[in-house]
Design a protein around this motif. Structure first.
Motif, PDB file in Angstrom:
ATOM      1  N   PHE A  33       0.802 -13.184   4.248  1.00 49.69           N
ATOM      2  CA  PHE A  33       1.404 -11.853   4.145  1.00 49.69           C
ATOM      3  C   PHE A  33       2.893 -11.958   3.842  1.00 49.69           C
ATOM      4  CE2 PHE A  33       3.202  -7.889   5.789  1.00 49.69           C
ATOM      5  CZ  PHE A  33       2.390  -6.965   5.151  1.00 49.69           C
ATOM      6  N   LEU A  49       3.339 -12.061   0.107  1.00 54.32           N
ATOM      7  CA  LEU A  49       3.210 -10.746  -0.517  1.00 54.32           C
ATOM      8  C   LEU A  49       4.431  -9.879  -0.238  1.00 54.32           C
ATOM      9  CD1 LEU A  49      -0.530 -10.045   0.403  1.00 54.32           C
ATOM     10  CD2 LEU A  49       0.368 -11.020  -1.721  1.00 54.32           C
ATOM     11  N   TRP A  50       4.841  -9.830   1.015  1.00 46.92           N
ATOM     12  CA  TRP A  50       5.977  -8.981   1.382  1.00 46.92           C
ATOM     13  C   TRP A  50       7.267  -9.498   0.745  1.00 46.92           C
ATOM     14  CZ3 TRP A  50       7.323  -7.461   7.165  1.00 46.92           C
ATOM     15  CH2 TRP A  50       8.203  -6.365   7.142  1.00 46.92           C
ATOM     16  N   GLN A  76       7.315  -8.769  -3.073  1.00 55.31           N
ATOM     17  CA  GLN A  76       7.582  -7.371  -3.360  1.00 55.31           C
ATOM     18  C   GLN A  76       9.008  -6.971  -2.981  1.00 55.31           C
ATOM     19  OE1 GLN A  76       5.789  -5.180  -5.049  1.00 55.31           O
ATOM     20  NE2 GLN A  76       4.309  -6.814  -5.418  1.00 55.31           N
ATOM     21  N   SER A  81       8.419  -2.356   0.072  1.00 55.04           N
ATOM     22  CA  SER A  81       7.688  -3.588  -0.213  1.00 55.04           C
ATOM     23  C   SER A  81       6.616  -3.853   0.835  1.00 55.04           C
ATOM     24  CB  SER A  81       8.664  -4.769  -0.281  1.00 55.04           C
ATOM     25  OG  SER A  81       9.401  -4.898   0.931  1.00 55.04           O
ATOM     26  N   ALA A  99       2.683  -4.400   0.007  1.00 52.46           N
ATOM     27  CA  ALA A  99       2.139  -5.675   0.483  1.00 52.46           C
ATOM     28  C   ALA A  99       0.902  -5.453   1.349  1.00 52.46           C
ATOM     29  CB  ALA A  99       3.202  -6.449   1.262  1.00 52.46           C
ATOM     30  N   GLN A 155      -1.973  -4.812  -0.976  1.00 49.75           N
ATOM     31  CA  GLN A 155      -2.388  -6.058  -1.610  1.00 49.75           C
ATOM     32  C   GLN A 155      -3.156  -6.947  -0.633  1.00 49.75           C
ATOM     33  OE1 GLN A 155       1.347  -7.620  -3.058  1.00 49.75           O
ATOM     34  NE2 GLN A 155       1.036  -6.739  -5.077  1.00 49.75           N
ATOM     35  N   GLU A 180      -3.565   0.640  -4.970  1.00 48.17           N
ATOM     36  CA  GLU A 180      -2.417  -0.222  -5.240  1.00 48.17           C
ATOM     37  C   GLU A 180      -1.602   0.291  -6.425  1.00 48.17           C
ATOM     38  OE1 GLU A 180      -1.352  -4.836  -6.501  1.00 48.17           O
ATOM     39  OE2 GLU A 180      -3.401  -4.280  -5.992  1.00 48.17           O
ATOM     40  N   PHE A 223       2.810 -12.145  -8.536  1.00 47.53           N
ATOM     41  CA  PHE A 223       2.493 -11.069  -7.620  1.00 47.53           C
ATOM     42  C   PHE A 223       1.895  -9.931  -8.439  1.00 47.53           C
ATOM     43  CE2 PHE A 223       4.671 -13.315  -4.426  1.00 47.53           C
ATOM     44  CZ  PHE A 223       5.802 -13.833  -5.018  1.00 47.53           C
TER      45      PHE A 223
END
Length: 798
Positions: free
Chosen positions: A513, A516-517, A520, A571, A575, A578, A616, A726
């Motif tokens: 995670f 992803l975070w 973003q 973000s 995230a 996602q 998304e 991403f």
């Protein structure tokens, strides 16, 4: 400070708000705490993981080749043994038994010298056998063997076949009947048929028995490197099985091998051509792509209107032409006789029907459908004429803004470096985390233990009882971890691996995670900065005099000082979406069998995944507009997102037109850049440096197709510049341009909404596109009219 709490004192201010305060600080603190958590995960990974497990293999006991392993209160030193060797080759014949195949670490892989000669049995050289580590020798041999000097073999020794002769074990299972039967089946074992070797008083009887037993693959305690000559029934079974398989597929295999050989040669030539023509790719694709992208934006700046209207005219004319052609083939036009005859000739052979009638009916349906589509597009064009003019003006203003601050094209290199650093860090930690874990025994259940091997080999026995079928894991309640590992390593239906415990699983989820975070967050940082720089151009009425000296630096400083919290919140939202999609993909893979058995489950999974994908896209769209409003007005994320959605709903047609026209022009630009790069590459490939085999043999291209194609694709990638590490990553040229267009449009909508539908701060191009005149303002110190490509320009800064 909070997300949606309180009234912003800046919300009534016009234009680009300069006086700001920190927003969404709480979420910035949460993001900072999460980064600390990621560093904790890295610490756990490097503490419990062993990167050497990524390089060297694990043997069947969970010991790492090429390293010094800890075992109980001692160690097993395998530093000089980096290679993995499987003791019993029969275990490799079946994918069911492959994971349970016993293996050891060796210094070198066996060579021809180690092979057991087929014609000379029994094999007597120690080099022709591999044994389990002496520390874990089978049949309880550890501590009971002695070499020529009387010393015990080393704990990690795997070549103690000769020492089996000194075995001092009771030979309860050794008897004349068993050995005589074995000698009768296997030529060369007659030396072991003498009943005297089974006498309790005979020295080395047990050793002779163990060495005789080791002749057969899978029996042990040592294993031949290569199969010796097997009994005739075994050899016949192997040969028959192989012949049956080979005979059924010999023709196809030969053809496939021939095609594969030609394909390999062609593929090798293509790869060599790319290597030789790397300069074509670099110059024709990379360098030309950068230059042509800038040229295309320059063309858009001055000819966006012509190109937009030409595109619309071509689309409408094309639809009209297709419609008329369909009516022509349907026989609805007066001069369709010759065409009708041609169509009839094409459809000759249909029995019982008039082919021309069938064809004309089909074309008539197509013509009716095209008529409706053409009419709808024409009507849409007429209705959207004025909005198309606004779209063209937005594109021109965006190109002017980019030209006024060229550094905005270079700024994405900073977040690109940050993103690459994040990916490198994430991969490094994930790799080390992957190598972490605790040794765990995996037992095969009884249902799978009797699976047949691909070759039905007859059973071999020297009188020993056959290996029992797997009965599942033993009772380990009173066993230590090392006891469980030892029991697993000695069982034919168990293997040892390093598995994650629950803590490591949670650590990986946190780490995933964070990717992803963090990704973003970098995208949001870039978006707010670029939008802030472009907004400074719009709200200065398109005049460079009213802009800061360094607009990109000013926007970056403003973003870092006040809006990191808003970026962290935005973000986080994308995230989470996602991450949910990743969980759905995981669930999809785990339920493949259920979906194959149930159409309802399959459709349900498909619908859920589609909805997640759509969610998304919606969240990403909201985020994009929210970041623009954050850059313009300086509000918190929630307020900015709400204002962005409000502007989008109120100006839906205008936004749709700008997006359609802008996306069409930018897509044409990407194709044009790719095509021109291909032309440049084609010109370079025709130089003597690449097509003269005698003058330049080292760079001669057998075919220029692949270098030219790679150069064209490289040019398109440079123009689009979307490395999708991403869901939406950084871009260099056209995506900056896209964000500039969105910023100009949303600023225009905000300007118009704030003044009753009449924008007051828009550049002259946009004013003219909507039929407005620049408002007359009282002279202000530091301001002057004219110049800079827009009306009512400011002389000084706001």
């Amino acid at each position: 400070m909070a997300c949606c709490g309180g009234r912003d004192s800046e919300e009534d201010k016009e234009g680009l708000v300069e006086e700001r305060r920190c927003r969404d600080v709480l979420f910035l603190l949460v993001f900072g705490a999460y980064l600390v958590g990621m560093f904790v995960v890295a610490g756990i990974a490097f503490k419990e993981g062993d990167p050497r497990r990524l390089v060297y293999a694990l043997d069947s006991r969970g010991l790492l080749c090429g390293t010094n392993n800890t075992y109980r209160d001692g160690s097993v030193d395998l530093t000089d043994r980096p290679n993995l060797y499987y003791l019993n080759a029969l275990d490799l014949l079946d994918p069911v038994t492959l994971p349970y195949a016993k293996s050891v670490c060796v210094a070198d892989c066996p060579s021809d010298f180690h092979r057991c000669s087929i014609g000379a049995l029994p094999c007597t050289l120690t080099e022709q056998y591999r044994c389990p580590y002496y520390r874990f020798a089978e049949a309880g041999l550890y501590g009971r063997l002695a070499n020529a000097t009387g010393a015990q073999p080393a704990d990690a020794d795997t070549a103690y076949y000769a020492e089996l002769a000194s075995a001092a074990l009771p030979a309860a299972e050794c008897n004349a009947t068993v050995l005589a039967a074995a000698a009768a089946k296997v030529p060369g074992l007659s030396a072991f048929a003498d009943p005297s070797i089974c006498s309790a008083a005979a020295a080395g009887a047990a050793g002779a028995y163990l060495r005789a037993n080791s002749q057969f693959p899978g029996k042990g305690p040592c294993y031949p490197v290569c199969f010796p000559r097997f009994p005739e029934e075994l050899t016949g079974a192997v040969v028959s099985a192989l012949n049956a398989t080979a005979g059924a597929a010999s023709g196809a295999a030969g053809a496939l091998a021939s095609e594969a050989s030609g394909a390999r040669a062609l593929f090798s030539n293509y790869i060599a051509d790319i290597s030789k023509g790397i300069l074509i790719v670099v110059i024709g694709g990379l360098a030309a792509g950068v230059v042509l992208s800038l040229v295309w934006m320059l063309v858009l700046r001055y000819f966006a209107g012509v190109m937009a209207w030409a595109t619309i005219a071509i689309v409408n004319a094309g639809l009209v032409a297709c419609t008329l052609y369909a009516y022509h083939l349907a026989g609805k036009l007066s001069n369709a006789g010759s065409w009708g005859a041609a169509v009839e000739a094409q459809f000759q052979g249909y029995a019982g029907q008039d082919p021309s009638l069938v064809s004309r009916q089909n074309w008539a349906y197509i013509a009716y459908g095209l008529t409706g589509l053409t009419g709808a597009v024409a009507l849409f064009t007429l209705v959207m004429m004025r909005r198309v003019a606004v779209a063209v003006a937005c594109i021109k203003v965006a190109s002017q803004a980019v030209a006024a601050m060229p550094s905005v094209l270079l700024f994405p290199l900073l977040p690109f470096v940050l993103e690459v650093g994040l990916i490198v860090y994430w991969v490094a930690v994930a790799a080390v985390l992957y190598s972490a874990g605790v040794p765990t025994a995996h037992w095969r259940d009884a249902a799978n233990s009797t699976a047949a091997t691909p070759l039905q080999l007859p059973a071999l026995s020297l009188g020993l009882a056959p290996a029992p079928a797997a009965a599942g894991p033993p009772d380990t309640s009173n066993m230590t971890t090392w006891d469980v590992i030892d029991a697993c390593a000695s069982a034919p239906d168990c293997y040892v691996t390093y598995d994650w415990n629950r803590r490591l699983m949670y650590a990986f989820i946190v780490h995933l995670f964070g990717l992803l975070w963090g990704g973003q967050f970098i995208v949001g940082l870039s978006g707010v900065t670029v939008a802030g720089a472009v907004a400074s151009y719009y709200w200065a009425r398109g005049g460079a005099e009213g802009m800061p000296r360094f607009p990109v630096v000013r926007a970056l400083r403003r973003t870092v000082a006040y809006h990191l919290g808003s970026i962290a919140l935005g973000s986080f939202v994308i995230a989470v979406v996602q991450f949910v999609r990743l969980l759905l993909d995981y669930a999809d893979k785990k339920t493949r069998r259920l979906q194959a058995e149930s159409k309802i489950a399959s459709w349900a999974m498909c619908i859920v995944k589609t909805l997640a994908w759509l969610l998304e896209k919606i969240v990403a769209f909201i985020n994009r507009n929210a970041y623009i409003m954050v850059a313009v007005k300086g509000k918190g994320y929630c307020a900015s997102a709400a204002r962005g959605v409000q502007l989008v709903v109120a100006n839906a047609l205008r936004l749709a037109t700008v997006n359609i026209v802008g996306d069409a022009l930018l897509f044409l630009g990407k194709l044009a850049v790719a095509a021109c790069c291909g032309v440049v590459a084609f010109g370079m490939a025709n130089l003597p440096y690449y097509n003269d085999p005698e003058g330049h043999p080292s760079t001669y291209l057998s075919s220029a197709i692949l270098p030219i194609a790679v150069a064209a694709v490289t040019g398109f990638v440079v123009a689009q510049a979307r490395a999708r590490a991403f869901s939406r990553s950084l871009s260099i040229f056209f995506s900056v341009y896209e964000l500039a267009i969105d910023t100009v449009l949303l600023s225009f909508c905000e300007d118009a909404e704030s003044h009753g539908g009449h924008p007051r701060h828009a550049p002259l191009l946009l004013m003219e596109a909507v039929g407005e005149r620049p408002p007359r303002e009282e002279p202000v110190e530091g301001f002057e009219g004219g110049g800079g490509g827009g009306g009512g320009q400011r002389k000084g800064r706001r």
